[in-house]
Motif scaffolding. Structure first.
Motif, PDB file in Angstrom:
ATOM      1  N   UNK A 124       3.415  -0.296   2.034  1.00 38.11           N
ATOM      2  CA  UNK A 124       2.585   0.823   1.484  1.00 38.11           C
ATOM      3  C   UNK A 124       2.552   0.864  -0.125  1.00 38.11           C
ATOM      4  N   UNK A 125       3.986   0.798  -0.372  1.00 37.56           N
ATOM      5  CA  UNK A 125       4.162   1.065  -1.689  1.00 37.56           C
ATOM      6  C   UNK A 125       3.758  -0.289  -2.693  1.00 37.56           C
ATOM      7  N   UNK A 126       3.999  -1.369  -1.902  1.00 37.82           N
ATOM      8  CA  UNK A 126       3.805  -2.585  -2.860  1.00 37.82           C
ATOM      9  C   UNK A 126       2.144  -2.806  -2.967  1.00 37.82           C
ATOM     10  N   UNK A 127       1.536  -2.536  -2.241  1.00 34.50           N
ATOM     11  CA  UNK A 127       0.042  -2.831  -2.179  1.00 34.50           C
ATOM     12  C   UNK A 127      -0.751  -1.829  -2.458  1.00 34.50           C
ATOM     13  N   UNK A 213      -1.907   5.783   5.172  1.00 38.59           N
ATOM     14  CA  UNK A 213      -0.508   5.398   4.825  1.00 38.59           C
ATOM     15  C   UNK A 213       0.398   6.709   5.107  1.00 38.59           C
ATOM     16  N   UNK A 214       0.507   6.835   6.384  1.00 32.63           N
ATOM     17  CA  UNK A 214       1.528   7.642   6.695  1.00 32.63           C
ATOM     18  C   UNK A 214       2.415   7.313   8.055  1.00 32.63           C
ATOM     19  N   UNK A 222       5.914  11.142   6.307  1.00 32.44           N
ATOM     20  CA  UNK A 222       5.695  10.684   5.040  1.00 32.44           C
ATOM     21  C   UNK A 222       4.299  10.487   4.880  1.00 32.44           C
ATOM     22  N   UNK A 223       3.593  10.566   3.881  1.00 27.78           N
ATOM     23  CA  UNK A 223       2.285  10.428   3.511  1.00 27.78           C
ATOM     24  C   UNK A 223       2.262   9.969   2.006  1.00 27.78           C
ATOM     25  N   UNK A 224       1.683   8.948   1.893  1.00 22.69           N
ATOM     26  CA  UNK A 224       1.304   8.662   0.433  1.00 22.69           C
ATOM     27  C   UNK A 224      -0.282   8.525   0.147  1.00 22.69           C
ATOM     28  N   UNK A 271      12.139   2.153  -3.157  1.00 24.06           N
ATOM     29  CA  UNK A 271      11.355   1.979  -4.270  1.00 24.06           C
ATOM     30  C   UNK A 271      10.315   0.806  -4.072  1.00 24.06           C
ATOM     31  N   UNK A 272       9.531   0.765  -4.987  1.00 22.98           N
ATOM     32  CA  UNK A 272       8.414  -0.583  -4.606  1.00 22.98           C
ATOM     33  C   UNK A 272       8.921  -1.824  -4.404  1.00 22.98           C
ATOM     34  N   UNK A 273       9.991  -2.126  -5.470  1.00 24.55           N
ATOM     35  CA  UNK A 273      10.592  -3.673  -5.235  1.00 24.55           C
ATOM     36  C   UNK A 273      12.259  -3.648  -4.732  1.00 24.55           C
TER      37      UNK A 273
END
Length: 312
Positions: A124-127, A213-214, A222-224, A271-273
């Motif tokens: 989710x974080x990367x894209x 994105x949950x 978690x929800x983004x 984190x993202x990466x």
């Protein structure tokens, strides 16, 4: 919605109860109570089968103790005989309910688990660029599960009255101190029941709120998304949990923050990466001088080379 009948005979078959026994003893076969049960194995398995068939099965007392890992929790451990019954029940009904759970529900499910949840969160974080995170959990979740609501959810899938009787016997065997509320931490069945109970919220999040994105790991969710949207999600979440499931969101953990700060989730900070180990987990290990092998298994799923090298 498809519902199921004629499950009782599958549950009480000798083969299934024996499988329940094998699962219940896994990794613990040399414990005193298990050795005692195994000494007269066939007789004990037939006794369980007869008690269930006759409708005379009564759940035993629990052994209670406190554990302190990330937080203080009261564990209620059932007798080995009852654990065999729990496994025998779950062998048959768990696959029925698992098919109804959302893809992004990760706790206590085959093919899911902690590391799959973290991998999904990282995707989710990367894209999706810069995001905010709404993170929360339920206050005293297991102690707050309402038996009436839980049974209403179970009965949507299970119509076999004898199976419902077994489930009720297990559910009422231990409460949080108030009649009709609470399931014990320590029961295999409690993990399944807890997932069934919150699956309604999972469907609300995905289907009614349209949140893609949950994800949920038991009562941690978690929800983004964008900050303004997550404020709306937070309000709707609290309202739904209270009014539909009699649950209260934990006010101390009900937070919205930018994801670049890292998401503290399931023992890691994501984190993202990259992924880091949670600082207090590392401190707890160093303070207690824990098992190096288990710490290595935990650390290898994060970017922890330099930390591991500095410690060892």
């Amino acid at each position: 919605m498809k519902s199921y009948n004629n499950l009782f005979e599958k549950i009480v078959s000798f083969e299934n109860i024996h499988l329940g026994y094998l699962k219940a003893r896994k990794g613990k076969r040399y414990k005193k109570d298990i050795l005692s049960f195994s000494f007269n194995l066939e007789e004990n398995l037939i006794s369980i089968k007869n008690d269930l068939n006759d409708g005379t099965y009564k759940h035993g007392e629990y052994k209670e103790f406190i554990i302190n890992d990330s937080k203080k929790r009261k564990i209620k451990a059932p007798t080995f005989r009852d654990r065999v019954v729990h496994h025998s029940l779950c062998n048959i009904i768990e696959p029925i309910f698992d098919r109804t759970f959302n893809f992004d529900s990760f706790a206590c499910r085959k093919g899911k688990g902690t590391h799959r949840a973290i991998k999904r969160l990282k995707s989710f974080l990367k894209n999706n660029g810069e995001l905010y995170c709404y993170k929360s959990d339920v206050s005293k979740y297991f102690d707050s599960v309402d038996h009436e609501i839980l049974m209403s959810l179970i009965k949507k899938k299970i119509r076999d009255k004898k199976v419902i009787w077994i489930i009720k016997e297990i559910i009422k065997s231990a409460s949080s101190g108030k009649d009709g509320v609470g399931i014990p931490i320590g029961n295999l069945t409690s993990q399944l029941f807890a997932n069934i109970y919150l699956s309604k919220f999972g469907h609300f999040a995905k289907n009614s709120m349209k949140e893609k994105m949950c994800l949920r790991y038991m009562d941690d969710f978690i929800f983004l998304g964008r900050k303004h949207r997550l404020r709306v999600v937070s309000k709707k979440t609290g309202h739904f949990l209270l009014n539909k499931l009699n649950l209260i969101v934990n006010p101390k953990k009900n937070i919205i923050f930018p994801t670049y700060k890292g998401i503290d989730f399931l023992g890691y900070v994501i984190f993202r990466n990259y992924v880091l180990l949670r600082k207090r987990t590392v401190r707890r290990f160093l303070k207690k001088g824990g098992d190096v092998k288990s710490f290595f298994a935990y650390a290898q799923h994060a970017n922890s080379y330099f930390l591991f090298k500095s410690i060892f």
